[in-house]
Design an enzyme around this catalytic site. Structure first.
Site, PDB file in Angstrom:
ATOM      1  N   ASP A 228     -54.071  -8.200  21.146  1.00 26.62           N
ATOM      2  CA  ASP A 228     -53.793  -9.502  21.788  1.00 26.62           C
ATOM      3  C   ASP A 228     -52.484 -10.119  22.035  1.00 26.62           C
ATOM      4  OD1 ASP A 228     -56.081 -12.103  22.455  1.00 26.62           O
ATOM      5  OD2 ASP A 228     -54.124 -12.811  21.566  1.00 26.62           O
ATOM      6  N   ILE A 229     -52.295 -10.517  23.405  1.00 23.46           N
ATOM      7  CA  ILE A 229     -50.976 -11.175  23.555  1.00 23.46           C
ATOM      8  C   ILE A 229     -50.723 -12.342  22.756  1.00 23.46           C
ATOM      9  CG2 ILE A 229     -49.090 -11.596  25.195  1.00 23.46           C
ATOM     10  CD1 ILE A 229     -50.558  -9.618  27.023  1.00 23.46           C
ATOM     11  N   ASN A 236     -48.595 -18.658  30.731  1.00 28.32           N
ATOM     12  CA  ASN A 236     -49.235 -19.345  31.820  1.00 28.32           C
ATOM     13  C   ASN A 236     -48.800 -20.737  32.185  1.00 28.32           C
ATOM     14  OD1 ASN A 236     -50.313 -16.785  33.099  1.00 28.32           O
ATOM     15  ND2 ASN A 236     -52.260 -16.996  31.889  1.00 28.32           N
ATOM     16  N   HIS A 241     -49.193 -18.583  36.616  1.00 27.50           N
ATOM     17  CA  HIS A 241     -50.025 -17.274  36.472  1.00 27.50           C
ATOM     18  C   HIS A 241     -49.428 -15.817  37.144  1.00 27.50           C
ATOM     19  CE1 HIS A 241     -53.337 -19.138  34.648  1.00 27.50           C
ATOM     20  NE2 HIS A 241     -53.042 -20.230  35.599  1.00 27.50           N
ATOM     21  N   ASP A 245     -49.315 -12.799  34.863  1.00 27.74           N
ATOM     22  CA  ASP A 245     -49.769 -11.357  35.434  1.00 27.74           C
ATOM     23  C   ASP A 245     -48.738 -10.312  35.130  1.00 27.74           C
ATOM     24  OD1 ASP A 245     -51.906 -12.454  36.198  1.00 27.74           O
ATOM     25  OD2 ASP A 245     -51.688 -12.658  38.453  1.00 27.74           O
ATOM     26  N   GLU A 271     -56.422 -11.434  27.938  1.00 27.55           N
ATOM     27  CA  GLU A 271     -55.217 -10.843  27.381  1.00 27.55           C
ATOM     28  C   GLU A 271     -55.360 -10.169  26.301  1.00 27.55           C
ATOM     29  OE1 GLU A 271     -55.554 -14.930  25.309  1.00 27.55           O
ATOM     30  OE2 GLU A 271     -56.180 -14.103  27.418  1.00 27.55           O
TER      31      GLU A 271
END
Length: 353
Positions: A228-229, A236, A241, A245, A271
């Site tokens: 998980d980031i 974001n 966004h 991305d 994520e």
């Protein structure tokens, strides 16, 4: 922030001509050369009108070639089909039905079926069938306007038959290739995540379940990582966004570079990324997870993200146990991931139970 800042490839609109029109331009060149040869043949066979018809055909093909070259595809296609109809009709009327010029009408069958709506194609095919019957009736009732020697007529018939046969073979191979490409594209769309180009969640489940069946027979280990980031929402919120991305696609690129070709990598959702390592026990999986964590932490993220927002990841590690369902291994990895988040993030946590 520009796209190159995260070392990601920029996307450019392709200027390459679609393959269909490239093939059609090649066919136009070949047809033009054939008509030049026909001019010489029919002139010496004593059919000057048909000889000069081939000159007219060459001019139409040249016009069609340059129309398609200049992206005037509709005009180019109209010129090509008009030439085929006019040339075939005049050839049949001038030297007879036995010349085989009517064979060229058969090319319209696949072309109309592919390019027109079903009902319109049916009407067009019916009209062409009626036209061919009418043209054949004229050939049976009336003598050719400029008949040629029977041996020459048989040669023309064989030549026209050969050309149409080769055209149909080329069309068949082209359509088969097109269908295969479409199937491959649909397969990619159905099995990969469009943003990161990693496996999607559904296909990942399918592949992992297949690996588990092998594992239950061979008892090889299967390692699991749930990544998980950290603080991804703040990326974001702070940078937009588009930057978010790019972070996702860059992490995906790092994962591909750090793992083996046969390891399974997917975007699990948002994520989160899921990695499955066939043949890897818990200890090896943990070491690999730490290697990945460092690779992401040490990646050259640009200054626009700032040190406080520089992406890191937390990894939950587990392994698939014998005769258990995949969701149980995922649950343990998710539990380890939660502990890693609670203990400060940017770390690897392992759950054996």
């Amino acid at each position: 922030m520009n796209h190159s800042a995260l070392d990601m490839p920029t996307s450019q609109e392709s200027t390459k001509r679609p393959q269909f029109w490239s093939v059609l331009m090649l066919a136009v060149k070949i047809a033009g050369v054939i008509d030049i040869g026909f001019f010489i043949i029919f002139y010496y066979l004593g059919s000057p009108i048909l000889a000069w018809v081939n000159v007219f055909s060459v001019l139409m093909y040249v016009s069609a070639f340059y129309a398609i070259k200049n992206r005037k595809n509709k005009l180019g296609a109209t010129l090509i089909w008009s030439e085929v109809v006019i040339h075939s009709t005049l050839g049949t009327l001038l030297i007879g039905w036995g010349s085989g010029f009517q064979y060229f009408f058969f090319i319209f069958i696949p072309a109309l079926c592919v390019t027109l709506p079903t009902n319109t194609a049916r009407m067009a095919l019916l009209a062409f069938f009626g036209f061919c019957i009418s043209l054949g009736s004229l050939g049976w009732v009336f003598e050719p306007i400029q008949p040629i020697h029977p041996d020459a007529l048989r040669f023309v018939n064989l030549f026209n038959l050969s050309v149409v046969f080769l055209l149909f073979c080329s069309l068949a191979f082209y359509y088969i290739k097109t269908v295969k490409k479409a199937q491959q594209k649909l397969h990619v769309m159905a099995t990969t995540d469009s943003l990161t180009e990693l496996l999607n969640r559904r296909y990942m489940r399918f592949l992992v379940n297949r690996e588990i069946q092998k594992y239950n027979r061979s008892k090889d280990n299967i390692g699991v990582m749930l990544i998980d980031i950290d603080h991804f929402k703040s990326v974001n919120d702070s940078f937009g966004h588009d930057v978010g991305d790019e972070v996702l696609t860059t992490v995906a690129k790092i994962l591909r570079n750090e793992l083996k070709e046969y390891d399974l990598i997917s975007r699990w959702g948002g994520e989160e990324f899921l990695i499955v390592l066939p043949g890897s026990d818990l200890e090896k999986t943990q070491d690999q997870a730490e290697h990945i964590r460092k690779a992401i932490e040490q990646y050259g993220w640009q200054a626009e993200l700032s040190n406080t927002a520089k992406p890191t990841v937390t990894v939950g590690v587990s392994e698939v146990k014998h005769n258990e369902e995949f969701k149980e291994a995922i649950a343990r990895a998710d539990k380890a991931l939660y502990i890693g988040k609670h203990n400060g993030r940017n770390r690897v946590e392992t759950s054996a139970e």
